[in-house]
Design a protein around this motif. Structure first.
Motif, short mmCIF file in Angstrom:
data_model
loop_
_atom_site.label_atom_id
_atom_site.label_comp_id
_atom_site.label_asym_id
_atom_site.label_seq_id
_atom_site.Cartn_x
_atom_site.Cartn_y
_atom_site.Cartn_z
N ASP A 10 17.71 -43.67 79.20
CA ASP A 10 18.21 -42.56 78.77
C ASP A 10 18.27 -41.00 79.12
O ASP A 10 19.19 -40.19 78.46
CB ASP A 10 18.39 -42.48 77.02
CG ASP A 10 16.19 -42.00 77.38
OD1 ASP A 10 16.05 -41.75 77.91
OD2 ASP A 10 16.18 -41.47 75.92
N ILE A 114 15.28 -38.63 75.22
CA ILE A 114 15.46 -37.34 75.33
C ILE A 114 15.32 -36.57 73.94
O ILE A 114 15.34 -35.19 74.26
CB ILE A 114 16.70 -37.23 75.41
CG1 ILE A 114 17.76 -38.56 75.11
CG2 ILE A 114 17.23 -37.36 77.36
CD1 ILE A 114 19.34 -37.50 75.10
N SER A 115 15.44 -36.75 72.77
CA SER A 115 15.33 -36.27 71.66
C SER A 115 13.64 -35.31 71.89
O SER A 115 13.07 -34.60 71.29
CB SER A 115 15.36 -37.19 70.28
OG SER A 115 16.64 -37.62 70.29
MG LIG Z 1 16.88 -40.98 71.72
#
Ligand SMILES: [Mg+2]
Ligand SMILES: Nc1ncnc2c1ncn2[C@@H]1O[C@H](COP(=O)(O)OP(=O)(O)OP(=O)(O)O)[C@@H](O)[C@H]1O
Length: 144
Positions: A10, A114-115
């Motif tokens: 990601d 990524i969060s």
């Molecule tokens: Mg995520």
């Protein structure tokens, strides 16, 4: 053992750590590796509604390619088979489906993505795949 390894990517550092780990395992077991990116978007975009500019979709596609290219660099001089794949939909559902349909023997993915919201130890995509994948799943941290 571990003939086919699926590595969901990601763009996060933990996904890259998973890709590095997968290279080591692939070298040991002679596995093939697939780097998979899922472009997540609403059913709205899927329906081809005109309200969503095609530039939005194009930039998601572009980002997907970049993320996979970056992960591919880890496999420079890799003496084996590595490929990339982009799909559309809910990341957890798609990763699980693809792993079943294509008989992957191992999934290696990051613990977070990524969060990286600090409140949870494990991201929602990793959590989903751990619950529903039919093959062993290895969760990698940055420090691994
Ligand atoms: Mg995520
Ligand atoms: N769109 C995606 N395509 C491919 N793999 C993904 C995708 N999203 C997440 N992953 C995989 O799942 C791992 C964990 O990411 P996850 O999304 O679960 O955590 P997060 O981004 O920290 O939290 P959130 O649940 O808010 O998304 C990543 O390291 C990556 O291996």
């Amino acid at each position: 053992m571990f003939r086919k390894i699926l590595v969901p990517i990601d763009g996060s550092t933990e996904a890259l750590a998973a890709a590095k780990y997968s290279r080591k395992i692939a070298e040991k077991f002679g596995s093939s590796v697939t780097l998979l990116h899922i472009i997540q978007h609403s059913a709205y975009i899927m329906s081809g509604a005109h309200a969503v500019p095609s530039s939005v979709i194009e930039s998601l596609d572009e980002r997907g390619k970049e993320v996979l290219e970056q992960a591919s660099e880890i496999f420079q001089d890799f003496d084996g088979y590595v490929t990339t794949r982009i799909e559309y939909g809910h990341p957890g559902i798609k990763i699980t489906e693809i792993s079943k349909e294509n008989n992957y023997s191992l999934i290696i993915m990051g613990r977070r993505g990524i969060s990286d919201v600090a409140k949870l130890l494990i991201g929602s995509v990793s959590n989903y795949v751990l619950h529903y994948a039919a093959c062993p799943t290895l969760i990698i941290r940055d420090s691994d």
